[in-house]
Design a protein around this motif. Structure first.
Motif, mmCIF file in Angstrom:
data_model
loop_
_atom_site.group_PDB
_atom_site.id
_atom_site.type_symbol
_atom_site.label_atom_id
_atom_site.label_comp_id
_atom_site.label_asym_id
_atom_site.label_seq_id
_atom_site.Cartn_x
_atom_site.Cartn_y
_atom_site.Cartn_z
ATOM 1 N N ALA A 219 -3.828 6.431 -8.979
ATOM 2 C CA ALA A 219 -2.718 6.030 -9.839
ATOM 3 C C ALA A 219 -1.570 5.661 -8.913
ATOM 4 O O ALA A 219 -0.937 6.527 -8.287
ATOM 5 C CB ALA A 219 -2.304 7.157 -10.764
ATOM 6 N N VAL A 220 -1.332 4.371 -8.761
ATOM 7 C CA VAL A 220 -0.335 3.898 -7.786
ATOM 8 C C VAL A 220 1.059 4.297 -8.241
ATOM 9 O O VAL A 220 1.458 4.039 -9.365
ATOM 10 C CB VAL A 220 -0.439 2.365 -7.618
ATOM 11 N N ARG A 221 1.806 4.960 -7.351
ATOM 12 C CA ARG A 221 3.165 5.389 -7.654
ATOM 13 C C ARG A 221 4.152 4.293 -7.317
ATOM 14 O O ARG A 221 4.049 3.640 -6.272
ATOM 15 C CB ARG A 221 3.517 6.655 -6.851
ATOM 16 N N GLU A 222 5.119 4.098 -8.157
ATOM 17 C CA GLU A 222 6.163 3.145 -7.878
ATOM 18 C C GLU A 222 7.133 3.743 -6.861
ATOM 19 O O GLU A 222 7.498 4.912 -6.939
ATOM 20 C CB GLU A 222 6.934 2.800 -9.161
ATOM 21 N N TRP B 143 0.123 4.461 -2.437
ATOM 22 C CA TRP B 143 -1.112 5.233 -2.431
ATOM 23 C C TRP B 143 -0.845 6.672 -1.997
ATOM 24 O O TRP B 143 -0.004 6.919 -1.120
ATOM 25 C CB TRP B 143 -2.130 4.635 -1.462
ATOM 26 N N GLN C 181 -6.719 -3.601 -4.506
ATOM 27 C CA GLN C 181 -6.343 -2.558 -5.441
ATOM 28 C C GLN C 181 -6.031 -3.164 -6.802
ATOM 29 O O GLN C 181 -5.671 -4.345 -6.919
ATOM 30 C CB GLN C 181 -5.116 -1.792 -4.942
ATOM 31 N N ASP C 182 -6.257 -2.349 -7.821
ATOM 32 C CA ASP C 182 -5.791 -2.707 -9.152
ATOM 33 C C ASP C 182 -5.089 -1.486 -9.720
ATOM 34 O O ASP C 182 -4.697 -0.587 -8.976
ATOM 35 C CB ASP C 182 -6.947 -3.183 -10.042
ATOM 36 N N GLU C 183 -4.939 -1.437 -11.027
ATOM 37 C CA GLU C 183 -4.183 -0.337 -11.624
ATOM 38 C C GLU C 183 -4.919 0.989 -11.556
ATOM 39 O O GLU C 183 -4.304 2.050 -11.646
ATOM 40 C CB GLU C 183 -3.863 -0.659 -13.087
ATOM 41 N N GLN C 184 -6.247 0.953 -11.417
ATOM 42 C CA GLN C 184 -7.020 2.199 -11.458
ATOM 43 C C GLN C 184 -7.615 2.614 -10.114
ATOM 44 O O GLN C 184 -7.896 3.797 -9.913
ATOM 45 C CB GLN C 184 -8.183 2.083 -12.463
ATOM 46 N N THR D 250 0.820 -1.212 0.000
ATOM 47 C CA THR D 250 0.000 0.000 0.000
ATOM 48 C C THR D 250 0.854 1.262 0.000
ATOM 49 O O THR D 250 0.328 2.362 0.093
ATOM 50 C CB THR D 250 -0.902 0.039 1.251
#
Length: 388
Positions: free
Chosen positions: A383-386, A287, A322-325, A284
């Motif tokens: 939009a999950v940040r790396e 996020w 969670q998914d990509e969106q 997580t």
């Protein structure tokens, strides 16, 4: 359908069924009484007029102004016809009940000028009924209509005040939730801007160092500038969210914990309620802070509602995915169906949660499950940040 729509629809349907039953009883009672006392077919006029006004009262929600005007006009015309044709005095009990519903509904929902006109017209109908009553009559019909008008005035105004108070409370809850979210995001923006300042200072130091220093290379400066760019983009995104929800300028309050603290929240609840099974995604950390805070708050409010309104629930399931969106949080319990007289779950806490979720572009559903229990589901776009 959300909880507000479900609750409103259920209450409206029950009220219409009960009102229709009351109208039917009043119509039959008046028809039988007139058939016994007057004989012949005198009851038909009163019965027909009563059916018309009661039908208008049942469909009043489609257009309240027209319904109120039509019902009062029919009543006034019925009074005059009954007086001229020497028929039983009008309005009868069923019509009086229908008029009370129309006037009371107008007082509750219409604007102040229109509500005032409806109340005055209803009083005029009462006066007309009194004037049209034959001298030999006991005046019971006029008295009945007067009582109905006073009841409509009292109930309509009380419900209007109640609705106004409830609306003010909901507005306050939403405003407070927006303010809380804006405060949390203020801290996020301050954090990003602090990072930008520190990285900019570091870049200046690199640029002033001796050329033979390997750290003072173009690659090092580019890395520092890339960090500044990333922090700036994140600050800009958070600031745009703040602009959309900020409603006050008070000092910022500390941010609430995110999903990493959900285990502690569940452990505290386990000691005072049914056992909770928690399922979290593998990571997580990517996020945005406002999303992690909102997930925590949704779970917190849902568990609070379980402890307050579903003490007989056997278990609760909290799942975060969670998914990509998007991030999706769901809280389910298996409480047995509550008695019909019990208050429905929800209240102002979920009003605030819906305001928070929708401010972030998400959706919130709260309502009964198909067989038993209750569910709360929030979906938050992200939009999950790396991680860097």
């Amino acid at each position: 359908m959300d909880i507000g729509q479900w609750r409103s629809g259920r209450g409206t349907t029950a009220a219409d069924i009960g009102l229709g039953a009351a109208f039917a009883v009043a119509l039959v009672f008046q028809a039988v009484a007139l058939a016994v006392s007057w004989g012949g077919h005198y009851w038909l006029f009163d019965f027909t007029a009563g059916v018309v006004v009661c039908t208008i009262a049942l469909v009043r929600r489609r257009h309240r102004v027209r319904a109120t005007a039509a019902g009062l006009a029919v009543a006034a015309g019925t009074i005059l016809v009954a007086r001229v044709a020497e028929l039983p005095a009008e309005p009868g009990p069923a019509m009086a009940l229908g008029l009370s519903v129309l006037v009371g509904s107008a007082l509750r929902t219409l604007s102040v000028p229109l509500a005032g006109v409806a109340a005055a017209t209803g009083f005029a109908v009462v006066v007309l009924s009194n004037l049209a009553t034959a001298p030999s009559s006991s005046g019971a019909v006029a008295a009945l209509n007067g009582i109905g008008w006073v009841a409509a005035l009292t109930v309509g105004l009380c419900l209007r005040l109640f609705d106004a108070g409830r609306k003010a409370t909901i507005d306050r809850v939403r405003r407070d939730e927006r303010l809380e979210l804006a405060r949390e995001m203020h801290d996020v923006v301050a954090h990003h801007i602090t990072g930008i300042v520190l990285q900019a200072q570091a870049t200046q130091i690199l640029a002033r160092r001796r050329p033979d220093n390997p750290e003072n290379s173009l690659a090092g400066i580019e890395r520092a500038l890339a960090g500044i760019e990333t922090a700036g983009s994140e600050a800009l995104t958070a600031m745009r969210r703040v602009v959309g929800v900020l409603r006050d300028t008070d000092d910022a309050a500390p941010a609430m914990p995110g999903p990493e603290h959900l285990s502690e929240l569940v452990a505290r609840f386990d000691g005072h309620g049914p056992p909770v099974r928690l399922r979290l995604p593998e990571r997580t950390s990517g996020w945005p802070p406002e999303v992690t805070t909102t997930v925590y708050r949704v779970v917190q409010e849902s568990l609070t509602n379980v402890s307050r309104h579903a003490p007989h629930a056997r278990s609760v399931e909290v799942s975060v995915a969670q998914d990509e969106q998007a991030v999706r949080v769901e809280v389910l319990d298996d409480a047995p169906p509550a008695p019909a007289a019990s208050p429905l779950r929800g209240g102002y806490g979920l009003v605030g949660m819906r305001e928070r979720v929708e401010a972030l572009g998400g959706t919130l559903y709260a309502g009964p499950r198909p067989r038993e229990g209750w569910s709360v589901t929030a979906t938050l776009p992200v939009a999950v940040r790396e991680p860097r």
